[in-house]
Design an enzyme around this catalytic site. Structure first.
Site, PDB file in Angstrom:
ATOM      1  N   ASP A 285       0.876  -1.169   0.000  1.00 28.37           N
ATOM      2  CA  ASP A 285       0.000   0.000   0.000  1.00 28.37           C
ATOM      3  C   ASP A 285       0.916   1.222   0.000  1.00 28.37           C
ATOM      4  O   ASP A 285       2.107   1.142   0.314  1.00 28.37           O
ATOM      5  CB  ASP A 285      -0.953  -0.001   1.212  1.00 28.37           C
ATOM      6  CG  ASP A 285      -2.135   0.945   0.984  1.00 28.37           C
ATOM      7  OD1 ASP A 285      -2.051   1.802   0.068  1.00 28.37           O
ATOM      8  OD2 ASP A 285      -3.142   0.852   1.715  1.00 28.37           O
ATOM      9  N   TRP A 286       0.337   2.351  -0.363  1.00 27.90           N
ATOM     10  CA  TRP A 286       1.120   3.554  -0.649  1.00 27.90           C
ATOM     11  C   TRP A 286       1.881   4.048   0.592  1.00 27.90           C
ATOM     12  O   TRP A 286       1.308   4.644   1.489  1.00 27.90           O
ATOM     13  CB  TRP A 286       0.191   4.611  -1.244  1.00 27.90           C
ATOM     14  CG  TRP A 286       0.151   4.524  -2.758  1.00 27.90           C
ATOM     15  CD1 TRP A 286       0.322   5.571  -3.621  1.00 27.90           C
ATOM     16  CD2 TRP A 286      -0.024   3.375  -3.584  1.00 27.90           C
ATOM     17  NE1 TRP A 286       0.278   5.127  -4.919  1.00 27.90           N
ATOM     18  CE2 TRP A 286       0.071   3.786  -4.939  1.00 27.90           C
ATOM     19  CE3 TRP A 286      -0.195   2.012  -3.337  1.00 27.90           C
ATOM     20  CZ2 TRP A 286      -0.032   2.916  -6.018  1.00 27.90           C
ATOM     21  CZ3 TRP A 286      -0.315   1.136  -4.420  1.00 27.90           C
ATOM     22  CH2 TRP A 286      -0.232   1.592  -5.725  1.00 27.90           C
TER      23      TRP A 286
END
Ligand code: BGC
Length: 746
Positions: A285-286
């Protein structure tokens, strides 16, 4: 995964389109007599093709595939990202080898960031709404539509596929997920992914795993025992991957049992890659990556969105012998084989005009199957359009639009936010965005002879006065939610409970339409005639709703999540909030702190296996509306139940439409395991959506794979069918199961 063999290779021999620029095929660049690169031979498997590419790659080329190149608002951006298509993630191409860029876009209920990129996207009903249809074909169509629009906008990878189980219904992303049951959620997300990948877009399932609240998501450590995790949260991912062969899995922000999900060997390697035999790649995830060697060894293949741990740092780690080249090759192989398997190398996207009308039709059809009729005293609905008298429409900006879910799922509405002047109010992070689908207009269009008047509901006294004069009052209520926040409570915000109570007191024929992303409590439930849960209805929410209200559509949806009576009944009556040190409070460069790792705080899932209805069942807590519940304008009867067992358990029963209107009944099958299994009272193991004309009966046959009757034996690290008596229960909701039969399984 083997996707259907593609037949368009001959086109490819003419040109490969990368970034919308027609390039000569690599073999042509290399010289007239050189045959096509061996990996362009579609007779080979994706793994064989990937292996041939990996052999040709330099270390720098390999590492270029292992990370993103930045993201607007989460700088720094690599200079290479000028070729990004404007989505959340961009991985550079390797033109020398004919490998295109990976252009990733968020696409939970539609393609994100179309506004700032000057494009258009359809908003489907939110993901929880989609799950309420329990319709596998609709789920496939959901994914296929998103993929068509991704391709039209130049993307070849989707970042949708949220399937975290709703352990915490106040989670601000509940609308992005598929409810509380792993069997339903897994089957549905599997079809969404299949629909995406069969249009040649890389599908991604997220957020792996246990990212069940937004508060403190970058710091929280979730403590959960292996059995509960395997039988609940992880099972949803397992089923989703098995059904679809989705090519990518996004690991979550949070920690699980001590390690960040994106460097958690148990999750990424032991379970996902070994036990489930996942062939695709794991991306973080970012800014969910926190290390180089540890994450790589644990099974993280790709860092997004920046290049902190998996670019120069990775090269240095390889050169220093901290990360073996074989590990790099495995990461690269997984990324390339996923690109071949999903078809994005053989059939790259070509930008084109999004099919707006086609999108409307799909969005409306799915919402028609997703609106849940929760209450309908004295059959107030459907209204007769030719004789509807006067209707008061009240509240929730129902004159102009319907609310949508925020965060990275947000789809941009055409014309901007419907409650703002046209063209103003573009979507910004966590703005409350109304889509221009007006219930007021749709109701007027459906009942042109009725007197339909609107009151904004901001002053309950004025709303009640309008309701009092009308034959029917339809009051709209909304609960907005978004990534990056959790709900303070399950109560409707902005004193809407008071508004509804006042309208209901003024008019005995009150219909409540809920536009919510999570369950809500309803202190007024007994005092209104009708309650419809419309969720976040998407681009054509109002039109679908009007067709339900006036009976052109007979509601068939069922709740994919329990509506509790009160928050006090939840496994965790209050959300555990992070201490100050474990948050970043939107500081500039917060992501740097996140990357370095924030101090952990603890949540313990001591409810274990008892997720959703399993909790209320086991704890004998009465609920407002149970899992699997939903009414229709007709009624159904269940009979003739037979169960037989062999390799699988085969069930058959009859469903009869006992009313005078055609409908579709979602017939649900639950199993109660033998006492010695130590399980909650029952679990969903099958369902069938049965279309029936008035008076019609159909025989339904359902096969239950013993795997879904098994428990996860932690000592053996394997699934196990516990010998003993299994009771199968069939009916129209988790709390209305008229058919019951037992069978002994060994
Ligand atoms: C979200 C992901 C999303 C990513 C890229 C993150 O904040 O958790 O779901 O795909 O951003 O926008």
């Amino acid at each position: 995964m083997i996707l259907p063999r593609r037949t368009f290779l001959t086109n490819l021999q003419l040109s490969i389109v990368i970034f919308g620029i027609a390039l000569s095929p690599v073999w042509a660049q290399a010289g007239e007599h050189k045959p096509a690169s061996a990996w362009m031979n579609t007779a080979l498997s994706p793994d064989e093709r990937a292996a041939l590419v990996v052999k040709e790659m330099t270390l720098d080329e390999k590492i270029s595939l292992l990370h993103g190149t930045g993201m607007k608002g989460l700088g720094p951006m690599s200079p290479l990202s000028v070729k990004s298509n404007g989505g959340a993630g961009y991985v550079v191409p390797i033109p020398r080898l004919g490998i295109p860029a990976i252009q990733m876009s968020d696409a939970a209920y539609g393609v994100r960031m179309s506004g700032e990129n000057g494009r258009y996207s359809t908003a489907l009903p939110d993901n929880l709404a989609g799950a309420a249809s329990w319709d596998l074909d609709a789920a496939y169509e959901y994914g296929a539509l998103i993929a068509r629009e991704l391709r039209a906008q130049g993307y070849n990878m989707s970042l949708g596929g949220g399937v975290n189980l709703a352990r915490e219904p106040r989670n601000g992303r509940t609308f992005e997920y598929m409810g509380e049951d792993p069997f339903l959620a897994g089957k549905m997300v599997g079809q969404v992914m299949k629909g995406e990948q069969e249009q040649h877009v890389i599908g991604d399932i997220k957020h792996y795993a246990m990212n069940d609240q937004e508060s403190g998501r970058n710091a929280v450590n979730v403590n959960i025992d292996k059995r509960s995790m395997r039988e609940s949260d992880l099972l949803a991912f397992e089923i989703g991957l098995r059904e679809s062969n989705a090519a990518a899995v996004m690991c979550a922000y949070n920690r699980v049992n001590g390690d960040y999900a994106c460097e958690n060997k148990y999750l990424l390697t032991d379970v996902l890659k070994k036990d489930w035999n996942f062939k695709g790649f794991v991306l973080s995830d970012w800014q969910g990556t926190h290390s180089t060697a540890k994450a790589s060894a644990a099974g993280l293949d790709h860092e997004e969105p920046a290049e902190i741990f998996y670019a120069d740092a990775m090269k240095k780690a390889v050169e220093a012998g901290q990360v073996p080249v074989s590990e790099i090759d495995d990461h690269v192989h997984r990324i390339l084989r996923s690109m071949f398997a999903a078809g994005v190398i053989d059939d790259p996207p070509v930008k084109s005009v999004v099919d707006v009308q086609g999108g409307f039709e799909v969005a409306q059809k799915i919402e028609e199957q997703s609106i849940v009729l929760l209450r309908n005293e004295h059959s107030l609905l459907p209204l007769d359009a030719s004789n509807a008298g006067s209707i008061a429409v009240i509240g929730a900006h129902a004159d102009v639009g319907m609310i949508s879910g925020g965060g990275s799922a947000q789809v941009d509405p055409p014309g901007g936010n419907a409650i703002m002047p046209p063209g103003k109010g573009n979507t910004t992070w966590q703005a409350h965005i109304w889509f221009p689908t007006s219930p007021l207009k749709a109701i007027r269009a459906s009942a042109p002879h009725a007197k339909v008047q609107y009151d904004p509901g901001t002053d309950p006294a004025s709303a009640a006065a309008l309701a009092r004069k009308a034959d029917i009052a339809i009051v709209f209520a909304h609960q907005w939610e978004s990534e990056g926040m959790d709900l303070d409570s399950l109560s409707l915000p902005e004193r809407q409970d008071d508004l509804i109570a006042r309208v209901a007191a003024a008019n005995p024929h009150t219909v409540v339409v809920l536009e919510t992303g999570s369950p809500v409590t309803m202190p007024w439930a007994d005092h209104v005639s009708t309650i419809l849960e419309a969720w976040y209805g998407g681009s054509r929410g109002a039109e679908a709703l009007a067709r339900v209200i006036f009976g052109e559509v007979n509601p068939s949806a069922k709740l994919p999540i329990t509506f509790p009576k009160t928050e006090a009944d939840l496994p965790h009556p209050s959300i555990v909030k992070p201490p100050r040190a474990s948050t970043t409070n939107d500081e500039p460069d917060a992501w740097k702190k996140i990357a370095a790792g924030l101090p952990a705080f603890q949540i313990t899932y001591d409810e274990g296996l008892k997720v959703g209805y399993k909790w209320y069942d086991a704890e004998h807590k009465e609920v407002l509306f149970p899992f699997g519940y939903g009414l229709s304008y007709t009624t159904y009867n269940y009979s003739d139940f037979k169960v037989s067992s062999g390799k699988t358990v085969r069930l058959s029963f009859k469903v009869t439409n006992t009313g005078n209107r055609a409908g579709a009944e979602i017939a649900e099958v639950y199993a109660a395991l033998p006492e010695s299994a130590g399980e909650p009272p029952k679990r969903l193991v099958g369902w069938s959506k049965v279309k029936l004309d008035a008076g019609e009966s159909k025989e339904v046959a359902i096969e239950v794979d013993p795997e879904y009757l098994s428990i996860f034996n932690v000592d053996r690290d394997a699934w196990q069918l516990v010998p003993g008596d299994y009771t199968f229960l069939v009916g129209g909701s988790s709390q209305n199961l008229p058919l019951k039969e037992s069978v002994n399984l060994k």
